[in-house]
Design an enzyme around this catalytic site. Structure first.
Site, PDB file in Angstrom:
ATOM      1  N   LYS A 109       0.692  -1.261   0.073  1.00  0.00           N
ATOM      2  CA  LYS A 109      -0.126  -0.031  -0.087  1.00  0.00           C
ATOM      3  C   LYS A 109       0.935   1.240   0.091  1.00  0.00           C
ATOM      4  O   LYS A 109       1.842   1.470   0.786  1.00  0.00           O
ATOM      5  CB  LYS A 109      -0.776   0.008   1.303  1.00  0.00           C
ATOM      6  CG  LYS A 109      -1.870  -0.963   1.126  1.00  0.00           C
ATOM      7  CD  LYS A 109      -2.999  -0.700   2.376  1.00  0.00           C
ATOM      8  CE  LYS A 109      -3.817  -1.627   2.803  1.00  0.00           C
ATOM      9  NZ  LYS A 109      -4.980  -1.993   1.620  1.00  0.00           N
ATOM     10  N   GLY A 142     -11.039  -2.543   8.505  1.00  0.00           N
ATOM     11  CA  GLY A 142     -10.918  -2.834   9.758  1.00  0.00           C
ATOM     12  C   GLY A 142     -11.921  -2.857  10.769  1.00  0.00           C
ATOM     13  O   GLY A 142     -11.903  -2.795  12.007  1.00  0.00           O
ATOM     14  N   GLY A 144     -14.396  -4.909   5.482  1.00  0.00           N
ATOM     15  CA  GLY A 144     -15.405  -5.465   6.218  1.00  0.00           C
ATOM     16  C   GLY A 144     -15.652  -6.855   5.857  1.00  0.00           C
ATOM     17  O   GLY A 144     -16.381  -7.457   6.681  1.00  0.00           O
ATOM     18  N   GLY A 190      -8.063  -8.909   5.057  1.00  0.00           N
ATOM     19  CA  GLY A 190      -7.022  -8.336   6.235  1.00  0.00           C
ATOM     20  C   GLY A 190      -7.236  -8.890   7.512  1.00  0.00           C
ATOM     21  O   GLY A 190      -7.279  -9.805   8.048  1.00  0.00           O
ATOM     22  N   SER A 191      -8.016  -7.688   8.088  1.00  0.00           N
ATOM     23  CA  SER A 191      -8.387  -7.792   9.678  1.00  0.00           C
ATOM     24  C   SER A 191      -9.264  -8.935   9.599  1.00  0.00           C
ATOM     25  O   SER A 191      -8.937  -9.813  10.549  1.00  0.00           O
ATOM     26  CB  SER A 191      -9.066  -6.581  10.106  1.00  0.00           C
ATOM     27  OG  SER A 191      -8.338  -5.346   9.498  1.00  0.00           O
TER      28      SER A 191
END
Lengths: 185, 253
Positions: free
Chosen positions: B39, B111, B172, B193-194
């Site tokens: 990123k 996130g 999300g 990711g999260s």
């Protein structure tokens, strides 16, 4: 005639469109039972590690490997070439494959290729592409890059390209597969 | 994606979020044979050039990091490395493509583990594509004006009835069912990711989400892979976030 397209990951819709242009029916292959009733199979470009893991998960690898060994026509582009060449994957073409052989994403390129049997050159689109560093007896080399790397080859029922014919409007490789591989099985 | 902190940590820890340490990114590139994305901050073309110079395969010009420019995105046409950018509607999508983005993703709300924003963005883009596809050709200039998008790209969407690039779902996604939902809404793939790293069993969650993405309509299979995964990330209800806490509006223009 129905041609399957392995649809676990990668450039699936582009092959669908190429087959549509040739008026050939296609079917997406996502699980073992989808392999039934097919006249041939295209293994698209994508990420070969991801496709292989998904094939193992779906119990597709072993049945397909056996079908390929028994003469089932398959056409692999890019990651498809990798999977067909690796002995511990589909083992369809005896050759030494170099994954990401031309480098990383930013080393991707296009090159006009002279292809055995084609009257005019074919534009090869190479994206994180592999190549074959050597092939054994019985494998016919169909195209090499200017720096002499093998990027298209065939063996009986198996056709492979390191580049992506499905990303061009040129359907000659798909026609070759349909006529000379599926047609003659 | 090579990232030092997943978005939920960035959100929790606050401060300025920047490009990751190039040494860490190189370490990841050396460890895997699959493509690696990293990123850069929105508009931070120097970070993007640094990432390109070390050979990352794709750059995500991302609202998850603190924007460096609130007016201009990176001119991505000047780079060899392909970019992915976030979008919330078709105008934003086509502006990013106009700047040279090769891929899009929904912004969602990173996130949070709350899928509602990614759903909104995917629905919005696809709804607008359907509307444009049915529009009279002579009306496209006014549509381009209203969308604040390049006319040529509006015309391309009209003619082809789809975006000229792939559009992933991001921001999300935290369960196999979320991945299936987004694929069925028309996503070409999923960014997580999260949702993986903040779950109780990251490895199991990763495998299950991959399976659901590859087989988005095979609900028997998704049920199987969803069994006994442990707790997904706890998450934050997006409705409880203040506007200042949201990442998606960053870099809207």
């Amino acid at each position: 005639m129905i041609i399957g397209i392995l649809a676990l990951q990668g450039a699936v819709s582009e092959h669908q469109i190429a087959l549509e242009k040739l008026a050939v029916a296609s079917k997406l292959v996502l699980k073992t039972t989808d392999l039934q009733g097919l006249d041939g199979l295209i293994i698209p470009g994508g990420e070969s590690t991801a496709i292989k893991k998904l094939m193992v998960r779906e119990n597709l690898l072993e049945p397909l490997k056996q079908m390929v060994a028994q003469g089932f026509p398959v056409f692999g582009t890019c990651a498809g070439l990798v999977l067909l060449s690796q002995t511990d994957s589909l083992n369809g073409l005896n050759g030494e494959v170099v994954r990401n052989g031309f480098g990383r994403q930013k080393d991707s390129f296009e090159e006009s290729l002279t292809v055995t049997g084609f009257d005019t050159p074919f534009m090869g689109i190479f994206i994180r592409a592999p190549y074959l560093s050597s092939v054994e007896d019985g494998v016919q080399v169909l195209a090499k890059t200017d720096d002499n790397r093998i990027v298209a080859a065939s063996k009986q029922n198996v056709l492979v390209t390191a580049f992506h014919p499905e990303l061009t409007a040129d359907t000659r490789f798909h026609e070759l597969f349909i006529h000379d591989f599926v047609g003659q099985k | 994606m090579a990232l030092e902190r997943v978005p939920s940590d960035i959100r929790a820890q606050g401060g300025v979020a920047r490009m990751s340490d190039p040494a860490m990114i190189e370490e990841i590139m050396a460890a895997v044979t699959i493509p690696v994305m990293a990123k850069s901050r929105i508009g931070h073309f120097a970070e993007a050039r640094i990432l390109e110079s070390i050979g990352v395969d794709y750059i995500d010009e991302s609202e998850v990091l603190t924007p460096a420019d609130d007016n201009y995105h990176v001119d991505k046409t000047q780079f060899e490395v392909p970019f992915v950018c976030g979008c919330r509607d078709l105008g934003e999508a086509l502006r990013r493509i106009g700047e040279g983005a090769s891929m899009l993703r929904t912004k969602g709300e990173p996130g949070t583990g709350d899928i509602i924003e990614a759903v909104r963005h995917m629905q919005k883009v696809n709804q607008q594509i359907r509307q444009i596809s049915n529009e009279k050709p002579e009306n496209l200039m006014a549509i381009a004006r209203d969308l604040r998008a390049p006319y040529e790209l509006v015309k391309e969407v009209h003619d082809k009835k789809k975006l000229p690039v792939v559009n992933f779902a991001a921001g999300g996604v935290s369960t196999p069912a979320d991945a299936s939902l987004m694929m069925n809404l028309g996503a070409d793939g999923i960014f997580v990711g999260s949702g993986i790293f903040k779950s109780e069993n990251p490895e199991k969650f990763a495998k299950a989400i991959v399976a659901a993405t590859a087989h988005p309509t095979d609900y028997h299979l998704i049920a199987e892979v969803s069994k006994n995964l442990g707790n997904p990330m706890k998450g934050i209800d997006v409705a409880t976030l203040s506007d200042q806490e949201k990442m998606a509006p960053r870099g809207m223009e």
